[in-house]
Design an enzyme around this catalytic site. Structure first.
Site, PDB file in Angstrom:
ATOM      1  N   LYS A 133       4.047  -6.638   3.742  1.00  0.00           N
ATOM      2  CA  LYS A 133       3.577  -5.221   3.648  1.00  0.00           C
ATOM      3  C   LYS A 133       3.383  -4.524   4.898  1.00  0.00           C
ATOM      4  O   LYS A 133       2.947  -5.322   5.703  1.00  0.00           O
ATOM      5  CB  LYS A 133       2.454  -4.983   2.677  1.00  0.00           C
ATOM      6  CG  LYS A 133       1.403  -5.528   3.176  1.00  0.00           C
ATOM      7  CD  LYS A 133       0.472  -4.678   4.152  1.00  0.00           C
ATOM      8  CE  LYS A 133       0.407  -3.337   3.530  1.00  0.00           C
ATOM      9  NZ  LYS A 133      -0.330  -2.418   4.323  1.00  0.00           N
ATOM     10  N   ASN A 180      -1.044  10.654   5.830  1.00  0.00           N
ATOM     11  CA  ASN A 180      -2.157  10.036   6.592  1.00  0.00           C
ATOM     12  C   ASN A 180      -3.234  11.150   6.605  1.00  0.00           C
ATOM     13  O   ASN A 180      -4.442  10.655   6.853  1.00  0.00           O
ATOM     14  CB  ASN A 180      -1.748   9.435   8.023  1.00  0.00           C
ATOM     15  CG  ASN A 180      -1.299   8.245   7.922  1.00  0.00           C
ATOM     16  OD1 ASN A 180      -1.631   7.314   7.775  1.00  0.00           O
ATOM     17  ND2 ASN A 180       0.112   8.151   8.096  1.00  0.00           N
ATOM     18  N   THR A 182       2.445  -8.687  11.988  1.00  0.00           N
ATOM     19  CA  THR A 182       2.427  -7.311  11.235  1.00  0.00           C
ATOM     20  C   THR A 182       1.491  -7.293  10.259  1.00  0.00           C
ATOM     21  O   THR A 182       0.701  -8.289  10.223  1.00  0.00           O
ATOM     22  CB  THR A 182       3.784  -7.099  10.725  1.00  0.00           C
ATOM     23  OG1 THR A 182       3.750  -5.770  10.365  1.00  0.00           O
ATOM     24  CG2 THR A 182       4.102  -8.058   9.682  1.00  0.00           C
ATOM     25  N   THR A 231      -8.404   9.334   0.453  1.00  0.00           N
ATOM     26  CA  THR A 231      -8.597  10.382  -0.766  1.00  0.00           C
ATOM     27  C   THR A 231      -7.522  10.204  -1.857  1.00  0.00           C
ATOM     28  O   THR A 231      -7.602  10.724  -3.032  1.00  0.00           O
ATOM     29  CB  THR A 231      -9.348  11.592  -0.589  1.00  0.00           C
ATOM     30  OG1 THR A 231      -8.260  12.155   0.159  1.00  0.00           O
ATOM     31  CG2 THR A 231     -10.536  11.539   0.159  1.00  0.00           C
ATOM     32  N   GLU A 261       5.753   4.828   7.587  1.00  0.00           N
ATOM     33  CA  GLU A 261       5.219   5.943   6.580  1.00  0.00           C
ATOM     34  C   GLU A 261       6.072   7.385   6.892  1.00  0.00           C
ATOM     35  O   GLU A 261       6.057   7.713   8.073  1.00  0.00           O
ATOM     36  CB  GLU A 261       3.883   6.144   6.807  1.00  0.00           C
ATOM     37  CG  GLU A 261       2.959   5.018   6.128  1.00  0.00           C
ATOM     38  CD  GLU A 261       1.517   5.024   6.579  1.00  0.00           C
ATOM     39  OE1 GLU A 261       0.887   4.541   5.570  1.00  0.00           O
ATOM     40  OE2 GLU A 261       1.134   5.740   7.487  1.00  0.00           O
ATOM     41  N   THR A 319       0.755  -1.215   0.078  1.00  0.00           N
ATOM     42  CA  THR A 319      -0.022  -0.153  -0.038  1.00  0.00           C
ATOM     43  C   THR A 319       0.845   1.274   0.161  1.00  0.00           C
ATOM     44  O   THR A 319       1.390   1.597  -1.051  1.00  0.00           O
ATOM     45  CB  THR A 319      -0.951   0.118   1.295  1.00  0.00           C
ATOM     46  OG1 THR A 319      -0.175  -0.289   2.561  1.00  0.00           O
ATOM     47  CG2 THR A 319      -1.885  -0.985   0.817  1.00  0.00           C
TER      48      THR A 319
END
Length: 405
Positions: free
Chosen positions: A177, A400, A188, A405, A274, A151
Site C-alpha cells: 500500500k 490531504n 515504502t 476527518t 495521491e 488507505t
C-alpha cells in the site's frame, strides 16, 4: 518478469491470506484488517522507516524478528498506531490474538498498522474479529488481504514472479500500500513479500536491504517520510531448492527476481501517488558515481516545482536543472544533457547545461502522456540510477486537506 496477479501474495507455495472489515474504518465497505500466513515457520527479514517518530508496530516487529523467523503478518488500516501511549500494548495484543487464532507463537508474527497518526486505538475490533479473520484464510484471498491494507490507494498493488534456481521452480509474491506520505528511507509505506525459496535469514536480510536501496528508496510522492514505513518478507523454503547460504548463482537469481517484483511495486506506488495523473521516471546515466546518480534522480522527482510543471504539461526544463543544481553532490553542470520522453516521442531540452530550443507543440504532445521519462546524461562517469515519482495536482491538496476527518 513479474506480473500483476490477483492473490499474488499467495502465489508461492504454502501461503494463505485474508482481509475483512473489523470496524477500525468508518466505511463498512472497506476492509481494514489483513493477515498473511505460512504453513510452516519461515525465515524473515524487514526494513523500517528512518523517521525518528515510529509506529508502535515497528518496535514489536523488530523484537519478533530478532531470531530471523516469522510465520504470519497481521496488519490494520485506518489507524497508524503511532504516538499512542498504549501503542506497544495494542501491537502486542494484536500479535497475541492472531497467534491464538492461528495456533502459532506470538513472537512469530510481524505486526503493521497504517492510517491516521495520533488517533486513539482500541483492542475491541481485534478482539471481536480476529477469529473471523484467521478462520477465513485461503490461498484465494490474497486480494482481500491487499485491500485490507489500503488507505488512499486507488488500486491494488499485488504482483508475483516465477523463476528457476538449480532446476527448481521458485516463486515470490508481493503486495503493498502506498499513495501519499511517501519519501522512503528504508522501503515504502507497507510492503509484504512472500517466497517459497529456501534461503538463510542472514542472506535474506542482506538481499532485502540491497534491493530496497535501488527500488523503494528511489520512490518519492511528496517528500514526506512516513512514521510507519515497513517492508517485510517471509521465505518458507517450500520450493525445496538447495538452501541458499552463500552469495552464489542461486543468490543472484533470487536477488534478480526480488528486484524485478520490487521495481514493479515501486513504479505502481509512484503511479498511484495521491491525486497523481502522471508517473514520472527519472533515469540518470554517466554520473560521476552511483551515489551521485541516485541523489540527482531523487532530487528531480522530489521537486514540487518540477512536479507541478509536469501536471501542467509545461516543458519547464529549468526546474529540472534547478533540482539537479541543489543536489548534495559534486559534478559539472555544464556537461549535462536532459531529454523528456514519452510514447509520443523524445524532446531534448538541454545540452551541455544550456537550453537547446524546442517546438512547443511537440512538447505539449510529449507531456500529454500519463508516463513521462526524464533522461539525464551527465557525461562524467559510469554512475546509473532510476527514481520514480508523480506529478503534483490540485487533488493532492484536496485529499490531504481533510485526510483525518
Amino acid at each position: 518478469m513479474s506480473q500483476y496477479r490477483k492473490n499474488g501474495i499467495c502465489f508461492p507455495k504454502g501461503f494463505k491470506a485474508n482481509g475483512i472489515h473489523c470496524g477500525i474504518r468508518k466505511n463498512k465497505t472497506k476492509k481494514d484488517l489483513s493477515v498473511i500466513y505460512s504453513e510452516v515457520v519461515a525465515n524473515a527479514a524487514a526494513t523500517y522507516t528512518q523517521n525518528k517518530v515510529k509506529g508502535a508496530p515497528i518496535f514489536v516487529t523488530k523484537e519478533h524478528l530478532k531470531d530471523g523467523l516469522a510465520q504470519a503478518m497481521i496488519c490494520n488500516s485506518g489507524n497508524a498506531n503511532t504516538c499512542n501511549a498504549n501503542g506497544v500494548e495494542i501491537a502486542n495484543g494484536m500479535s497475541e490474538l492472531c497467534a491464538k487464532a492461528l495456533g502459532i507463537k506470538a513472537e512469530d508474527i510481524i505486526v503493521a498498522s497504517t492510517g491516521v497518526i495520533g488517533e486513539p486505538m482500541s483492542m475491541d475490533p481485534f478482539v471481536q474479529h480476529m477469529d473471523e479473520l484467521c478462520a477465513g484464510i485461503s490461498d484465494q484471498k490474497g486480494s482481500d488481504a491487499c485491500e485490507g491494507i489500503m488507505t488512499t490507494d486507488t488500486f491494488k498493488k499485488e504482483f508475483c514472479t516465477e523463476f528457476m534456481i538449480d532446476g527448481v521452480t521458485c516463486r515470490i509474491g508481493g503486495m503493498a500500500k502506498g499513495s501519499g506520505m511517501i519519501h522512503p528511507n528504508m522501503a515504502t509505506m507497507l510492503a509484504f513479500l512472500t517466497s517459497d525459496v529456501a534461503i538463510t535469514s542472514e542472506l535474506l536480510d542482506e538481499v532485502v536491504h540491497e534491493v530496497v536501496n535501488d527500488t523503494f528508496n528511489m520512490v518519492s510522492v511528496d517528500g514526506d517520510t512516513s512514521t510507519n514505513d515497513m517492508l517485510c518478507i517471509m521465505a518458507n523454503g517450500m520450493a525445496k531448492n538447495k538452501v541458499i547460504d552463500e552469495k552464489n548463482e542461486a543468490y543472484e537469481a533470487f536477488k534478480a527476481a526480488l528486484m524485478d517484483i520490487c521495481v514493479d511495486i515501486s513504479r505502481n506506488i509512484a503511479k498511484d501517488g495521491e491525486g497523481a495523473s502522471k508517473l514520472l521516471t527519472c533515469i540518470v546515466q554517466q554520473a560521476p558515481d552511483i551515489t551521485c546518480a541516485k541523489k540527482v534522480a531523487k532530487s528531480v522527482i522530489t521537486s514540487s516545482l518540477f512536479k507541478a510543471a509536469m501536471f501542467g504539461k509545461d516543458a519547464n526544463w529549468g526546474r529540472i536543472l534547478c533540482a539537479i543544481g541543489y543536489t548534495d553532490a559534486i559534478f559539472d553542470v555544464d556537461k549535462i544533457d536532459v531529454t523528456l520522453s514519452s510514447e509520443a516521442g523524445e524532446l531534448p531540452v538541454c545540452v551541455n547545461g544550456s537550453g537547446c530550443g524546442f517546438d512547443e507543440d511537440h512538447a505539449a504532445n510529449v507531456l500529454e502522456e500519463d508516463e513521462i521519462d526524464i533522461l539525464i546524461d551527465m557525461h562524467q562517469g559510469e554512475g546509473y540510477a532510476t527514481a520514480w515519482g508523480c506529478d503534483l495536482t490540485y487533488d493532492y491538496v484536496k485529499i490531504n486537506g481533510d485526510y483525518r476527518t
